[in-house]
Design an enzyme around this catalytic site. Structure first.
Site, PDB file in Angstrom:
ATOM      1  N   SER A  80       6.899 -10.175  20.036  1.00 17.09           N
ATOM      2  CA  SER A  80       7.532 -10.020  18.735  1.00 17.09           C
ATOM      3  C   SER A  80       9.024 -10.298  18.912  1.00 17.09           C
ATOM      4  CB  SER A  80       7.293  -8.624  18.189  1.00 17.09           C
ATOM      5  OG  SER A  80       7.542  -7.681  19.193  1.00 17.09           O
ATOM      6  N   LEU A  81       9.684 -10.640  17.822  1.00  9.46           N
ATOM      7  CA  LEU A  81      11.084 -11.033  17.911  1.00  9.46           C
ATOM      8  C   LEU A  81      11.998  -9.837  17.688  1.00  9.46           C
ATOM      9  CD1 LEU A  81      11.118 -14.352  15.866  1.00  9.46           C
ATOM     10  CD2 LEU A  81      10.902 -14.030  18.329  1.00  9.46           C
ATOM     11  N   GLU A 110      13.994 -21.103  10.611  1.00 10.14           N
ATOM     12  CA  GLU A 110      12.717 -21.127   9.884  1.00 10.14           C
ATOM     13  C   GLU A 110      12.628 -19.915   8.977  1.00 10.14           C
ATOM     14  OE1 GLU A 110      10.048 -20.977  13.238  1.00 10.14           O
ATOM     15  OE2 GLU A 110       9.992 -23.156  13.423  1.00 10.14           O
ATOM     16  N   LYS A 112      10.816 -16.517   7.630  1.00  7.58           N
ATOM     17  CA  LYS A 112       9.999 -15.487   8.279  1.00  7.58           C
ATOM     18  C   LYS A 112       8.938 -15.047   7.268  1.00  7.58           C
ATOM     19  CE  LYS A 112      10.569 -11.252  10.967  1.00  7.58           C
ATOM     20  NZ  LYS A 112       9.524 -10.473  10.294  1.00  7.58           N
ATOM     21  N   ASP A 114       5.907 -13.264   5.491  1.00 10.38           N
ATOM     22  CA  ASP A 114       5.459 -11.875   5.525  1.00 10.38           C
ATOM     23  C   ASP A 114       3.936 -11.847   5.417  1.00 10.38           C
ATOM     24  OD1 ASP A 114       5.679  -9.199   5.695  1.00 10.38           O
ATOM     25  OD2 ASP A 114       6.367  -8.875   3.642  1.00 10.38           O
ATOM     26  N   GLU A 169       1.270 -17.743  10.726  1.00  7.42           N
ATOM     27  CA  GLU A 169       1.096 -16.584   9.868  1.00  7.42           C
ATOM     28  C   GLU A 169       0.070 -16.913   8.779  1.00  7.42           C
ATOM     29  OE1 GLU A 169       3.136 -12.893   9.489  1.00  7.42           O
ATOM     30  OE2 GLU A 169       3.510 -14.169  11.200  1.00  7.42           O
ATOM     31  N   TYR A 221       3.223 -22.845  13.157  1.00 11.10           N
ATOM     32  CA  TYR A 221       4.512 -23.411  13.556  1.00 11.10           C
ATOM     33  C   TYR A 221       4.915 -23.111  14.995  1.00 11.10           C
ATOM     34  CZ  TYR A 221       5.215 -18.727  11.812  1.00 11.10           C
ATOM     35  OH  TYR A 221       5.069 -17.395  11.574  1.00 11.10           O
ATOM     36  N   LYS A 312      16.652 -10.204   9.014  1.00 11.28           N
ATOM     37  CA  LYS A 312      15.878  -9.704   7.870  1.00 11.28           C
ATOM     38  C   LYS A 312      16.791  -9.454   6.680  1.00 11.28           C
ATOM     39  CE  LYS A 312      11.755  -7.518   8.993  1.00 11.28           C
ATOM     40  NZ  LYS A 312      11.029  -6.256   9.115  1.00 11.28           N
ATOM     41  N   CYS A 406      -3.626  15.707 -20.732  1.00 10.82           N
ATOM     42  CA  CYS A 406      -3.563  14.295 -21.082  1.00 10.82           C
ATOM     43  C   CYS A 406      -2.631  14.085 -22.273  1.00 10.82           C
ATOM     44  CB  CYS A 406      -4.966  13.779 -21.423  1.00 10.82           C
ATOM     45  SG  CYS A 406      -4.962  12.068 -21.980  1.00 10.82           S
ATOM     46  N   CYS A 409      -4.953  12.867 -25.394  1.00  5.44           N
ATOM     47  CA  CYS A 409      -6.010  13.649 -26.036  1.00  5.44           C
ATOM     48  C   CYS A 409      -5.901  15.141 -25.726  1.00  5.44           C
ATOM     49  CB  CYS A 409      -7.396  13.133 -25.622  1.00  5.44           C
ATOM     50  SG  CYS A 409      -7.822  13.502 -23.920  1.00  5.44           S
ATOM     51  N   CYS A 424      -7.739  11.924 -16.591  1.00  5.69           N
ATOM     52  CA  CYS A 424      -8.179  12.617 -17.790  1.00  5.69           C
ATOM     53  C   CYS A 424      -9.700  12.491 -17.815  1.00  5.69           C
ATOM     54  CB  CYS A 424      -7.586  11.964 -19.036  1.00  5.69           C
ATOM     55  SG  CYS A 424      -8.421  12.509 -20.533  1.00  5.69           S
ATOM     56  N   CYS A 430     -11.185  10.127 -25.212  1.00  9.05           N
ATOM     57  CA  CYS A 430      -9.754   9.879 -25.009  1.00  9.05           C
ATOM     58  C   CYS A 430      -9.452   8.447 -25.463  1.00  9.05           C
ATOM     59  CB  CYS A 430      -9.440  10.072 -23.527  1.00  9.05           C
ATOM     60  SG  CYS A 430      -7.714   9.849 -23.108  1.00  9.05           S
TER      61      CYS A 430
HETATM   62 ZN   LIG Z   1      -7.166  11.855 -22.394  1.00  4.96          ZN
END
Ligand SMILES: [Zn+2]
Length: 667
Positions: A80-81, A110, A112, A114, A169, A221, A312, A406, A409, A424, A430
């Site tokens: 890992s970097l 480049e 990165k 995710d 990736e 890559y 990052k 709720c 209702c 609820c 409802c």
């Molecule tokens: Zn409700």
């Protein structure tokens, strides 16, 4: 052209179109034409099992089941970097290198990505094995799943070395992620938190046919191919592009050569804001020394190489005032607290609201009304509150009391064990839940009723014309004509749409009923198995669990649904409409397997498992998930589960091979 020649022609042709579409993003034929060619190839390959090729484009649809992923050693460690958020540290990194290397040093910048790191090995140009990063020394073999990803070549083009490893990736596009979550909400499942989680969850699924349907993409890559004799990273990227990999390209500014700190800085700055416009997520920039010899001179620490570093981006953060919290009630009754904020500009848009997800989130940050809160925009579309500026908590701030009833209702809320959200429970009384059920019923994948939408449902509901989906079928032209804004034409449209919905097949009707955890796929399975709503309603929980791929959770939900008196009434009323409550049996081929309970297990030579299951049903047989005393036989392929085999032997259930089965149904 012989059939053998046609197969090899179609394989080449489809591989080419696949490459044009998914790697070059420049398709030259329509999806329809592509599907037709693929269908032809699949049917020819079925006729000629002796011509099987693991790298045929037909293999992309998946179907292979992996119960346990094998652990595999990486030949070269996946390091890992080193990470930094500071531009000064990037400068330090560059200066350190320039001090120890006398000649001018070139860098490559480049993006990165995710996603999920992957290492793929090719032997003689054929995809051989795909391994996750794991702990860097060893990872999981997820080859079957990776082969379904369209932008990853199964076979290389041009002049490639006999042995090569390429890393990169795998990720999910933002659009694909959004759609996947929408589908999950509709089916009553929890949503994925972000694209990266959903990509890594997908890659670890056992059924590659499901992986094939998920919108995964890749960038590769990092090439390891000593025999190719490259002298720089850039050279290897150019070659990888020619071999057919989806490699980040300079023309998109995804990769750039840089000679000094200023040029590197310019690349970092150029993506600071623009990264939000990309169709996928990146969380930074990677800077690598281009020349391989220089890389070797610099060497590595125990954890990461000295010739590369990752910068990052800090998630953009702003501070604003929390004005109030409102509570939304979803279709399933789930309560979502939403923060109402003093409007503030964040990543280019004005933000007024932020999701608080659930009560735990509020407790976690110990939020007070009138607090100054920090907002961030992550992978989600709606920004989130990541903290409170306690130093600026005003005197008039007061603790948020989570609601107990709720807001729609008044029913007391419940929170089931292990669930993050309050619910609820007044499912049938409802209003948002009632309306949500009707909206689900009319939606495109369910009854697909033309002329009706969320707004019309709202209008009809507020005018007391409908309380549930059965009421839709009692709507009268005269009463609709009296509503404001409804002309004869739109009313006719609605009624015609309802009438047309009577042609919708039973499995979609079952999905439309809105039983919790019964999504499209489960509805199809249940419909095929039971053939009618009456048969499904008569099933016990144990019987339901015996159905292939139906578990405890779904079975319980189905039983609960049909036990509710209100739902019983609803079903009774649905029976008076013309809606399809049983399967049309036009598909049947024979009754050679009439009533036989059959378990399918393992991988087969000439058929996909799903095709075999379909054949069983078309010949009158019943698919069951696990071996029991009632099982008539197990249709076994290669690599049948050892526990299933042991159980079958113990119970004296016979084992039938693929060839015997084909004979049995007279194919
Ligand atoms: Zn409700």
């Amino acid at each position: 052209m012989t059939e053998q020649e046609r197969i090899s022609f179609l394989r080449q042709e489809l591989a080419k179109h696949n490459y044009n579409y998914y790697v070059k993003d420049a398709p030259t034929i329509s999806d329809f034409e592509f599907d037709k060619l693929l269908e032809e190839l699949i049917s020819l390959e079925k006729k000629h099992p002796e011509l099987f090729d693991a790298s045929s484009p037909s293999q992309r649809v998946g179907g292979e089941i992996t119960k346990d992923f094998t652990t595999v050693q990486h030949k070269t460690r996946m390091m890992s970097l080193g990470n930094t958020y500071s531009k000064e540290e990037i400068e330090d990194f560059i200066n350190r290198i320039k001090k120890s290397i006398e000649t001018p040093v070139e860098f490559i910048c480049e993006l990165k990505y995710d996603g999920v790191a992957i290492s793929i090995i090719y032997k003689n140009g054929i995809l051989h094995q795909a391994i996750t990063r794991g702990d860097g020394t060893q990872g999981d073999d997820i080859t079957a799943n990776v082969k379904t990803i369209r932008s990853i070549p199964l076979k290389l083009q041009g002049d490639f070395p006999d042995e090569l490893e390429i890393r990169g990736e795998i990720f999910m596009t933002l659009d694909g992620f959004k759609k996947l979550n929408e589908d999950r909400v509709e089916a009553g499942f929890e949503t994925f938190a972000n694209p990266r989680n959903s990509a890594s969850g997908t890659l670890k699924m056992q059924d590659s046919a499901i992986v094939a349907k998920r919108p995964l993409d890749s960038f590769l890559y990092f090439v390891i191919a000593p025999e190719a004799g490259f002298s720089s990273h850039q050279q290897s990227l150019e070659a990888a592009t020619k071999w057919g990999f989806k490699v980040p390209q300079a023309k998109n500014n995804f990769v750039r050569l840089a000679r000094d700190a200023d040029e590197i800085q310019a690349f970092i700055d150029s993506w600071e804001h623009k990264r939000h416009d990309l169709p996928f997520e990146i969380d930074g920039i990677v800077i690598k020394v281009n020349d391989y010899k220089t890389q070797r001179l610099l060497g590595e620490t125990a954890k990461s190489p000295r010739w590369a570093i990752a910068y990052k981006y800090k998630a953009e953060q702003v501070q604003t005032k929390l004005l109030s919290v409102s509570y939304q009630v979803g279709r399933t009754g789930a309560i979502t607290p939403v923060a109402n904020l003093q409007p503030v500009l964040l990543a280019g848009t004005t933000v007024k609201r932020a999701s608080l997800h659930n009560a735990d989130q509020i407790a976690l940050h110990d939020l007070y009304i009138n607090d100054q809160v920090y907002l961030e925009k992550g992978g989600e579309i709606i920004p989130k509150i990541v903290g409170v500026n306690l130093a600026e908590r005003p005197a008039d701030a007061f603790k948020i009391e989570y609601i107990t009833n709720c807001p729609e209702c008044g029913t007391p809320l419940v929170r089931e064990e292990g669930e993050a959200k309050h619910f609820c429970p007044n499912e049938l009384g409802c209003p948002p839940q009632q309306k949500g059920k009707i909206e689900h019923f009319i939606s495109r994948k369910a009854m697909n009723i033309d002329g009706l939408g969320a707004e019309t449902v709202e209008t009809f509901f507020s005018k007391n014309l409908i309380k549930n989906y059965a009421d839709l079928y009692n709507l009268k032209a005269e009463e609709l004509m009296q509503l404001e804004g409804f002309q004869e034409k739109s009313v006719q449209n609605i009624l015609a749409g309802l009438e047309a919905s009577e042609q919708i097949p039973f499995d979609r009707v079952l999905y439309a009923l809105g039983i919790r955890f019964v999504g499209e796929t489960v509805a199809k399975k249940l419909a095929r198995h039971y053939k009618s709503l009456d048969a499904l309603m008569a099933a016990t929980k144990d019987e339901l669990i015996e159905v292939d791929e139906i578990g405890e959770k779904i079975a319980t939900s189905v039983i609960q649904f049909f036990n509710q008196p209100e739902n019983k009434d609803l079903i009774a009323r649905m029976k008076t409409t013309g809606v399809q409550l049983e399967m049309q049996l036009e598909e049947a081929i024979s009754n050679k397997l009439e009533g036989k309970k059959i378990v399918v297990s393992g991988v087969f030579e000439n058929f996909e498992r799903n095709d075999l299951k379909k054949l069983i049903e078309q010949n009158g047989g019943i698919n069951v998930g696990s071996v029991s005393g009632k099982t008539d036989f197990v249709l076994a392929g290669e690599g049948m589960g050892p526990s299933k085999l042991a159980k079958a032997e113990k119970l004296g259930v016979s084992i039938v091979s693929e060839a015997e089965f084909v004979k049995m149904i007279g194919l």
